[in-house]
Scaffold this active site. Structure first.
Site, mmCIF file in Angstrom:
data_model
loop_
_atom_site.group_PDB
_atom_site.id
_atom_site.type_symbol
_atom_site.label_atom_id
_atom_site.label_comp_id
_atom_site.label_asym_id
_atom_site.label_seq_id
_atom_site.Cartn_x
_atom_site.Cartn_y
_atom_site.Cartn_z
ATOM 1 N N HIS A 49 44.423 5.790 19.671
ATOM 2 C CA HIS A 49 43.936 6.330 18.403
ATOM 3 C C HIS A 49 43.934 7.855 18.371
ATOM 4 C CE1 HIS A 49 41.609 6.380 14.734
ATOM 5 N NE2 HIS A 49 40.618 7.040 15.302
ATOM 6 N N GLU A 54 28.103 6.047 13.141
ATOM 7 C CA GLU A 54 29.216 5.556 13.973
ATOM 8 C C GLU A 54 28.799 5.627 15.436
ATOM 9 O OE1 GLU A 54 32.883 7.539 12.893
ATOM 10 O OE2 GLU A 54 32.810 6.740 10.865
ATOM 11 N N ARG A 78 33.310 5.057 22.070
ATOM 12 C CA ARG A 78 34.559 4.284 21.983
ATOM 13 C C ARG A 78 35.147 3.905 23.336
ATOM 14 N NH1 ARG A 78 37.371 7.512 16.997
ATOM 15 N NH2 ARG A 78 35.886 6.670 15.500
ATOM 16 N N HIS A 110 40.794 3.270 20.085
ATOM 17 C CA HIS A 110 39.791 2.832 19.112
ATOM 18 C C HIS A 110 39.542 1.354 19.376
ATOM 19 C CE1 HIS A 110 37.753 1.981 15.376
ATOM 20 N NE2 HIS A 110 37.781 3.263 15.048
ATOM 21 N N ARG A 150 36.403 11.654 22.569
ATOM 22 C CA ARG A 150 35.927 12.284 21.333
ATOM 23 C C ARG A 150 34.823 11.470 20.667
ATOM 24 N NH1 ARG A 150 37.303 11.418 16.002
ATOM 25 N NH2 ARG A 150 39.108 10.125 16.529
HETATM 26 C C1 SIN Z 1 37.057 5.295 12.172
HETATM 27 O O1 SIN Z 1 36.891 5.259 10.974
HETATM 28 O O2 SIN Z 1 36.581 4.467 12.925
HETATM 29 C C2 SIN Z 1 37.908 6.404 12.739
HETATM 30 C C3 SIN Z 1 37.265 7.705 12.555
HETATM 31 C C4 SIN Z 1 37.562 8.607 13.717
HETATM 32 O O3 SIN Z 1 38.560 8.429 14.397
HETATM 33 O O4 SIN Z 1 36.736 9.477 14.015
#
Ligand code: SIN
Length: 507
Positions: free
Chosen positions: A341, A118, A280, A233, A376
């Site tokens: 988010h 991610e 993000r 997000h 975060r």
């Molecule tokens: C996501 O799946 O993109 C959200 C996971 C998160 O907020 O860490």
């Protein structure tokens, strides 16, 4: 009015609250533990978490040091390094406990945990259950906790305020499932109430995420910090007028999805060399700026070049939701927009989850531990929730013998019928004010929104007088107060309160 007692009271039934109950019960099966949920037990942010949990697992390619570095970089220099180091090095042990409790995680062809990627992570380290990790964790933990003899679960219980006696928290007051005024006195009270995404017009959070814990702690005089750091997000599905936007997990960008503008350009690279896999804050700002440039309400996520059968297996929830809503991701572009988010700040706690008020604790998203800094790192939140549940359980157990439950007189609150629509108007207006730009465009704009929200807050108090006389009234007031706290924190120092304003907890 009912007056109940318990040893430890936990408000909230996401991963933080449930795992705390489990740890406490394992260590002392004689403790009376009460868990409160505002609606049904599983309606919480954990349930909707798609991505997973960030854990260093492959110690050949990855290391604690790299995960620590990624977290510090994402947090833009304001994380608490000691907290970051502690949480990250505890992760493998906490993960093993989740697995022992029955949580199933995806494996690769070699039978090892499948590690996803991610934004902001320099290595693949996200353990996951397809794109339904939160649902898997929540359902398995509910089963575990429901079987614990010393845990009482009360659903549809709305806590309006924490109760204070001599500067100590002695429990909460609120309305039970029959709207009967109920106090629950406890030796220790733990807020695990989750986030506040519903303050905003577009959010990935469910309707229950209304900042209740933060607002209750604020009214009681607890210290809050970094409330301005609301994480948006980047990739929520663009669905106008939905109170909860459907999330398109970041893991899909880790799998190779592209973000395109209306000219079909991968524009995020113009904002950061990591493109779609930047952190993000960067990707959300890039999208928001691009939408302004193009005068559009969304940009696009493109997965058409990816292997569709693997996509379906890895991301069935996203695939099916899009399909049911007329988007065949193998042929169509997915309209996306940033959505509020995660609340990176919150109720200030120490390494045991203790707040600035004696006998009041906070864990999970409502707390501020120092892990996240201003932004975060993806998939660090479930991790924080379970690490702090574990650590505060040890501390709470050690406290129990030192606290006596004194008989105190509790002044009841009164239930009042309300005109639902009159209250709803305030909620709708607040959400209309609270957008990405309300925090992130410029100070002048934030100042204007802050003034509008403050004025609205005054009108609300004049109209309804006792915010604590009905759950929906109190919930709406929690939203308004949380918005005021967030906005004030975004503004220059002269706007900030020196110490939090105390309000009567009961009237
Ligand atoms: C996501 O799946 O993109 C959200 C996971 C998160 O907020 O860490």
């Amino acid at each position: 009015m009912q007056n109940l007692e318990t040893d430890i009271l936990i408000v909230g039934t996401g991963l933080a609250g449930l795992s705390l109950a489990k740890y406490l019960s394992e260590q002392n099966p004689n403790l009376q533990i009460t868990l409160l949920s505002k609606t049904s037990i599983d309606e919480c942010n954990t349930y909707y978490a798609q991505g997973g949990i960030a854990v260093v697992h492959d110690f050949i390619k990855d290391s604690y040091q790299q995960h620590i570095q990624d977290t510090l970089l994402a947090g833009k220099g304001i994380c608490d390094k000691k907290v970051v180091e502690h949480v990250i090095t505890e992760a493998p042990a906490r993960l093993q406990e989740l697995i022992q409790w029955g949580v199933e995680l995806d494996k690769n062809n070699s039978g090892e945990l499948d590690l996803g990627l991610e934004g902001g992570h320099s290595q693949n380290r996200i353990v996951h259950h397809k794109d339904k990790t939160g649902l898997e964790i929540e359902t398995k933990l509910i089963q575990v906790v429901q079987n614990l003899a010393n845990v009482t679960i009360r659903t549809s219980f709305f806590a309006t305020d924490v109760l204070l006696d001599n500067q100590k928290c002695i429990g909460i007051i609120g309305f039970d499932e029959k709207s009967e005024v109920t106090s629950i006195v406890a030796k220790a009270t733990v807020l695990a109430t989750g986030g506040s995404g519903q303050v905003f017009s577009v959010t990935s959070n469910p309707f229950v995420s209304t900042g209740d814990g933060v607002a209750m702690a604020y009214r009681a005089g607890a210290k809050l910090e970094k409330m301005k750091h609301i994480q948006f997000h980047p990739t929520a599905l663009y669905e106008p007028n939905k109170s909860q936007a459907f999330l398109i997990t970041e893991a899909i960008r880790g799998f190779g999805a592209h973000i395109l503008n209306h000219k079909m350009e991968r524009f995020v690279f113009e904002y950061h060399p990591d493109g779609e896999l930047a952190t993000r804050d960067i990707v959300s700002k890039a999208i928001s700026d691009e939408m302004k440039k193009e005068h559009s309400k969304h940009v696009w996520l493109d997965v058409r070049h990816l292997q569709i059968e693997t996509f379906k297996t890895k991301f069935p929830k996203v695939y099916n939701y899009c399909f049911e809503n007329g988007i065949d991701v193998s042929k169509d572009l997915i309209p996306i927009t940033p959505a509020a988010h995660y609340q990176c700040g919150g109720i200030v706690v120490n390494e045991m989850g203790a707040t600035s008020i004696k006998q009041l604790f906070a864990i999970g998203e409502c707390s501020h531990t120092g892990l996240h800094g201003s932004n975060r790192l993806a998939s660090n939140s479930l991790l924080e929730a379970i690490v702090y549940a574990h650590d505060s359980a040890n501390h709470l157990i050690s406290l129990m013998d030192t606290i006596k439950m004194n008989k105190v007189e509790i002044i009841p609150i009164r239930y009042k019928n309300i005109h639902h629509d009159e209250v709803l108007q305030f909620k709708n207006q607040l959400q209309h004010f609270m957008k990405y730009d309300s925090l992130y465009a410029n100070t002048k704009n934030t100042e204007k929104v802050y003034e509008m929200v403050t004025e609205m807050s005054k009108r609300f108090k004049m109209k309804f007088k006792n915010y604590n006389s009905h759950p929906f009234l109190c919930e709406t007031y929690n939203l308004i107060q949380t918005a005021e706290i967030i906005l004030k924190d975004c503004l220059p120092k002269r706007y900030r309160v020196k110490s939090v304003k105390k309000e009567k907890t009961i009237s």
